[in-house]
Motif scaffolding. Sequence first.
Motif, PDB file in Angstrom:
ATOM      1  N   GLU A  14      52.875  42.793  40.099  1.00 64.36           N
ATOM      2  CA  GLU A  14      52.958  42.908  38.640  1.00 64.36           C
ATOM      3  C   GLU A  14      54.350  43.420  38.237  1.00 64.36           C
ATOM      4  O   GLU A  14      54.959  42.922  37.288  1.00 64.36           O
ATOM      5  CB  GLU A  14      51.864  43.864  38.138  1.00 64.36           C
ATOM      6  CG  GLU A  14      51.806  44.010  36.655  1.00 64.36           C
ATOM      7  CD  GLU A  14      51.100  42.884  35.931  1.00 64.36           C
ATOM      8  OE1 GLU A  14      51.231  42.835  34.690  1.00 64.36           O
ATOM      9  OE2 GLU A  14      50.427  42.058  36.567  1.00 64.36           O
ATOM     10  N   ARG A  61      51.111  34.792  39.204  1.00 59.32           N
ATOM     11  CA  ARG A  61      50.521  35.986  38.580  1.00 59.32           C
ATOM     12  C   ARG A  61      50.611  35.878  37.056  1.00 59.32           C
ATOM     13  O   ARG A  61      49.659  36.168  36.342  1.00 59.32           O
ATOM     14  CB  ARG A  61      51.253  37.223  39.088  1.00 59.32           C
ATOM     15  CG  ARG A  61      50.887  38.503  38.439  1.00 59.32           C
ATOM     16  CD  ARG A  61      49.447  38.875  38.766  1.00 59.32           C
ATOM     17  NE  ARG A  61      49.253  40.262  38.451  1.00 59.32           N
ATOM     18  CZ  ARG A  61      48.571  41.083  39.167  1.00 59.32           C
ATOM     19  NH1 ARG A  61      47.987  40.659  40.270  1.00 59.32           N
ATOM     20  NH2 ARG A  61      48.425  42.327  38.814  1.00 59.32           N
ATOM     21  N   GLU A  64      48.011  33.345  35.807  1.00 59.57           N
ATOM     22  CA  GLU A  64      46.655  33.900  35.801  1.00 59.57           C
ATOM     23  C   GLU A  64      46.451  34.792  34.584  1.00 59.57           C
ATOM     24  O   GLU A  64      45.443  34.703  33.894  1.00 59.57           O
ATOM     25  CB  GLU A  64      46.403  34.698  37.078  1.00 59.57           C
ATOM     26  CG  GLU A  64      46.335  33.863  38.330  1.00 59.57           C
ATOM     27  CD  GLU A  64      46.483  34.693  39.603  1.00 59.57           C
ATOM     28  OE1 GLU A  64      46.503  35.945  39.523  1.00 59.57           O
ATOM     29  OE2 GLU A  64      46.600  34.080  40.682  1.00 59.57           O
ATOM     30  N   ARG A  65      47.422  35.643  34.339  1.00 62.81           N
ATOM     31  CA  ARG A  65      47.352  36.575  33.204  1.00 62.81           C
ATOM     32  C   ARG A  65      47.321  35.803  31.873  1.00 62.81           C
ATOM     33  O   ARG A  65      46.514  36.076  31.002  1.00 62.81           O
ATOM     34  CB  ARG A  65      48.557  37.503  33.273  1.00 62.81           C
ATOM     35  CG  ARG A  65      48.700  38.450  32.147  1.00 62.81           C
ATOM     36  CD  ARG A  65      50.048  39.177  32.250  1.00 62.81           C
ATOM     37  NE  ARG A  65      50.139  40.155  31.214  1.00 62.81           N
ATOM     38  CZ  ARG A  65      50.565  41.375  31.373  1.00 62.81           C
ATOM     39  NH1 ARG A  65      50.971  41.788  32.548  1.00 62.81           N
ATOM     40  NH2 ARG A  65      50.624  42.210  30.365  1.00 62.81           N
ATOM     41  N   ARG A  69      44.134  35.392  29.157  1.00 64.89           N
ATOM     42  CA  ARG A  69      44.294  35.859  27.773  1.00 64.89           C
ATOM     43  C   ARG A  69      44.030  34.726  26.784  1.00 64.89           C
ATOM     44  O   ARG A  69      43.369  34.914  25.769  1.00 64.89           O
ATOM     45  CB  ARG A  69      45.709  36.428  27.582  1.00 64.89           C
ATOM     46  CG  ARG A  69      45.927  37.043  26.232  1.00 64.89           C
ATOM     47  CD  ARG A  69      45.116  38.320  26.087  1.00 64.89           C
ATOM     48  NE  ARG A  69      45.384  38.928  24.805  1.00 64.89           N
ATOM     49  CZ  ARG A  69      44.547  38.900  23.767  1.00 64.89           C
ATOM     50  NH1 ARG A  69      43.382  38.304  23.871  1.00 64.89           N
ATOM     51  NH2 ARG A  69      44.874  39.451  22.623  1.00 64.89           N
TER      52      ARG A  69
END
Length: 192
Positions: A14, A61, A64-65, A69
């Motif tokens: 992250e 990543r 995916e985030r 959302r």
Amino acid sequence: MARSKEFEESAVLEKAMKLFWEQGYEKTSMNDLVEHMGIHRRSLYDTFTDKHTLFLKAIDRFGERFNARMSAGVKQSETAEQALKFVFQYMIHGDEDVPPGCMVVNSAVELGIRDEEVDAKATEAFAKAEQLVREIVFWGQQNGEFTREYEAEELAEYLHNALVGIRVMKRTSLPQEKLERIADVSIRFVKK
């Protein structure tokens, strides 16, 4: 006896994602990553192989985030227009704890033409985003909110292009009001 990892892989990924998102691939050095992620250089190589592999994982990543959302916001919408407004507002305002703009768009602009793996990831991400917009447009056409003058596919391509443009402009000093106007006109274009 092998040493156990002294960090949570997800947490350091992250941190790397946010650094790449803010600075881009080429401006981010291995020293920047080691310092920002808070891990040893050897651990970075053992876990992520190299800078390029780490960058590709950071793009995944981000995807995916972003997809989580978008999906959550659209599912909470009661109408197609509300869903489309959510998408535009998210592109303009995003989340508070991240750099402005979009990591995928930034990466496509920086590396897409000369890095096949980044190009493939960006192309896939754009296709997913456009598919989401197409589903929203189709929903709006079915319930009479959006025009049927154009196919859902055509309107989705147009709207996705506006969304990508907003994500690029978000990285500049343009006033927020301009981005809001672009979103409003784009939504009005598809309305009946």
